[in-house]
Design an enzyme around this catalytic site. Structure first.
Site, PDB file in Angstrom:
ATOM      1  CD  GLU A 424      -2.398   1.006   2.831  1.00  0.00           C
ATOM      2  OE1 GLU A 424      -2.482  -0.020   3.460  1.00  0.00           O
ATOM      3  OE2 GLU A 424      -3.027   2.069   3.158  1.00  0.00           O
ATOM      4  CG  ASP A 497      -0.452   1.458   6.419  1.00  0.00           C
ATOM      5  OD1 ASP A 497       0.693   0.727   6.310  1.00  0.00           O
ATOM      6  OD2 ASP A 497      -0.741   2.448   6.081  1.00  0.00           O
ATOM      7  CG  ASP A 499      -4.626   2.213   8.763  1.00  0.00           C
ATOM      8  OD1 ASP A 499      -4.774   1.386   7.790  1.00  0.00           O
ATOM      9  OD2 ASP A 499      -3.948   3.211   8.539  1.00  0.00           O
ATOM     10  CG  ASP A 501      -7.640   4.673   5.219  1.00  0.00           C
ATOM     11  OD1 ASP A 501      -8.570   4.451   4.743  1.00  0.00           O
ATOM     12  OD2 ASP A 501      -6.999   5.749   5.045  1.00  0.00           O
TER      13      ASP A 501
END
Ligand code: 1YM
Length: 636
Positions: A424, A497, A499, A501
């Site tokens: 990403e 990641d 998280d 997103d």
């Protein structure tokens, strides 16, 4: 395999000889020694109980996952026979648990489901377990025997009286053989649910002592109820049909319905085992639908001259079906063993379906017209898409077949041992490039969020740069043109990641792979990297903390450090690690954590992608409201 022996020692040696091949080459008997093989043990025992249910003697099957890693499977059937075999001197029960392929008359019963995938059963589970305890209630008496690594610890013994009947098997998988001893609760829950749908009238209970989970499945309507539940959120285009019949050497059961959608799905089973790659039963079903629809359309002069006759893809759009057959000697094909090979099954299913459809459409002309209108839309879309695809392909760089510019390829020739990391963002891509082993590991950074492919048309998909570089880097094509032989890497690893997103991007990628490169998942090539979410340091001691593997979104509690002297650094993204840290924690095969993506439950996967990524906003809202507590990581 008849054992002649005079004393206990002799029998023990014989037993060792008998089951030693299983311990030497477990993979040959249960497929693998990873988590899949571990679950296979439960399946083998449950299969015996299901056979007892199919024979009409058992109504309840219970599986308990104990906190110590052992498993109990119980049924209320007749109980495994305990009488002594005249030549071996062993009880029937001991024979079942110590002789490979033992089954007695059981073996010959026509529609047993056990012995399906690998044809092995209780003796293999026994051979691969640290211990196995079998309790049988039968004819007013209770019997008990214990084995350790396949070896009986004493003869079958009588233990008093009882007024119930049934079999209980309690075993602990041998961890010197299996890579993991931790069962995945969701896998067993979905198997029990499937078992209940495929064995109507039988109650399946699953209990997990560690999580206090207890679920019970019972469906009187079998695959009819199942299909009703599968299509529940969709608009019907046809009635829901159900038929069952006994053919030559097979029991067949089919339910199907057309819905107003461009995706459909056929779920097929042989002896209650899923066949995700289809095979002769599924082909017989599809081929009957195609033949009869074309036949009637032709008769009525309704075939469009430009588009021509309907194809398989036209008639399977929006078609949901469950096709299940029970046959005495299934042959499973392909590397995945997910495809039925017995060719006579196609003839039988096709015959049953053709007769049924012809009869039905003769009596219900309006039903034909409705289905016709629906599949005509698909045929038109196919025609238009082919035109569009040809134009796009001609224009696009795909035709040039050049590797995408931002790919940092690995240097090794041949794909063995190679990995493509899909990363990403450009900055994390840069770090990964420094941290990788450049001989084996290639890096493909993706910028921002990739296109949501759940609804996009094929021409839009092929115009999207991120998706295009993904397809080109893998080099194996898409959809029906996907060929795993052409894959440029052995493993494809999604690294995002830890998280919200990151989770979203991961879901977008999974959607794309599920819909456009399904064999990549089925053949076990797709992985998810698991970066740590914390670094904890205490003096010179340092430890990385990872999210629990089965729930990437959850936050760990810090248990094993003295809190006062511990400093905790939270990693919000891959970008916060330097190249060395990223290598050590996420990329180096000897230290990293990684999840393999598998599809245990294709129906659930299809439904989830449709709801979470599709256009149907009310369904999504409903899903999120009802699952708010569990789905914490999906940003939708
Ligand atoms: C929790 C696991 O194994 N149940 C079970 C197994 C058998 C029978 C009943 C059974 C079968 C037959 C007759 C028959 C088995 N018997 C054999 C063998 N549950 C579980 N419940 N009576 C009882 O097939 O005729 C193998 S499995 F070979 F001994 F008959």
């Amino acid at each position: 395999m008849v054992a002649k022996h005079n004393d206990y020692d002799a029998s023990q040696i014989k037993v060792l000889e008998g089951l030693e091949p299983v311990r030497q080459r477990p993979g040959m008997y249960i497929g693998s020694t990873d988590i899949k093989g571990l679950h296979h043990l439960i399946q083998e025992i449950v299969d015996n109980a299901v056979d007892e249910a199919l024979a009409g003697f058992c109504t309840h099957i219970t599986t308990i996952l104990h906190a110590d890693g052992s498993v109990t499977v119980h049924d209320n059937g007749r109980g495994i026979p305990v009488d002594k075999h005249p030549t071996t001197g062993k009880s029937a029960l001991e024979t079942v648990f110590t002789v490979l392929h033992a089954g007695g008359k059981f073996e010959k019963s026509a529609y047993k489901i056990s012995g399906g995938l690998h044809g092995v059963g209780a003796s293999v589970v026994n051979a691969l377990s640290d211990y196995t305890e079998v309790t049988v209630h039968k004819n007013g008496k209770m019997f008990y025997q214990r084995y350790e690594r396949g070896v009986p610890q004493w003869e079958l013994e009588e233990r008093g009286e009882t007024d119930i009947s049934g079999t209980t098997v309690h075993f602990l998988p041998d961890l010197t053989i299996f890579e993991t001893g931790e069962f995945i609760e969701a896998t067993e829950v979905s198997r029990m649910k499937r078992g209940a749908y495929l064995t109507p009238g039988v109650t399946f209970t699953i209990i997990n002592e560690s999580t206090w989970l207890r679920r019970r499945f019972y469906y009187e309507g079998g695959i009819k109820t199942w299909l009703t539940n599968i299509v529940a959120e969709q608009r019907p285009v046809s009635a829901l049909h159900y038929l069952n019949q006994e053919g030559k050497d097979c029991l067949m059961e089919v339910s199907f319905q057309y819905v107003d959608s461009t995706v459909g799905n056929i779920y097929s089973y042989v002896n209650n085992i899923p066949t995700p790659d289809g095979g002769t039963h599924e082909l017989g079903f599809k081929s009957a639908v195609l033949t009869v629809l074309n036949e009637i359309a032709l008769e009525k002069g309704m075939i469009d001259k430009k588009i021509g006759e309907f194809t398989y893809s036209d008639i399977t759009d929006g078609l949901y079906a469950i096709v299940t057959v029970k046959i005495p000697e299934p042959q499973f094909q392909w590397q995945t063993k997910g495809r039925l090979g017995n060719s006579y099954v196609r003839t039988e299913v096709e015959k049953m379906m053709t007769d049924y459809l012809r009869g039905y459409f003769t009596e219900h002309e309006e039903a034909f017209d409705q289905i016709f209108a629906k599949i005509m839309l698909s045929a038109k879309a196919r025609f238009a898409a082919r035109m569009a695809k040809e134009t796009v392909l001609r224009k696009s760089a795909l035709l040039g077949w050049v590797l995408p510019g931002k790919l940092s390829d690995c240097s090794k020739k041949g794909k063995n041992g190679t990995e493509l990391y899909i990363v990403e963002g450009d900055s994390a891509g840069g770090t990964a490039k420094q941290g990788r082993d450049s001989k084996y590991q290639a890096i493909l950074p993706l910028r921002g969020k990739i296109l949501n492919t759940e609804n996009a048309s094929i021409d839009r998909i092929l115009e999207n740069n991120e998706v295009k570089s993904l397809i080109l880097a893998l080099w194996a094509g898409i959809k029906e043109n996907f060929d795993p032989e052409w894959l440029r890497y052995e493993r494809v690893v999604i690294m995002t990641d830890a998280d919200v997103d990151g989770a979203h991007i991961r879901t977008l990628l999974l959607t794309f792979f599920f819909r456009y490169m399904r064999p990549l998942i089925d053949l076990g090539h797709l992985y998810i990297a698991v970066p740590p979410i914390y670094k904890a340091t205490q003096g010179k001691k340092m430890e990385y903390l990872y999210p629990p593997l089965d729930d990437l979104g959850a936050i760990l509690t810090l248990q094993w450090f003295d809190p006062d002297k511990t400093s905790v650094q939270r990693y919000k993204g891959l970008g916060e690690m330097n190249a060395d840290q990223l290598r050590e924690t996420t990329m180096d095969p000897s230290t990293r954590k990684m999840l393999q993506v598998t599809i245990e439950d294709a129906e659930e996967a299809d439904r989830l992608f449709r709801i979470l990524m599709g256009r149907d906003v009310p369904s999504r809202k409903h899903f999120i409201l009802t699952h708010a507590a569990t789905v914490k990581e999906l940003d939708v």
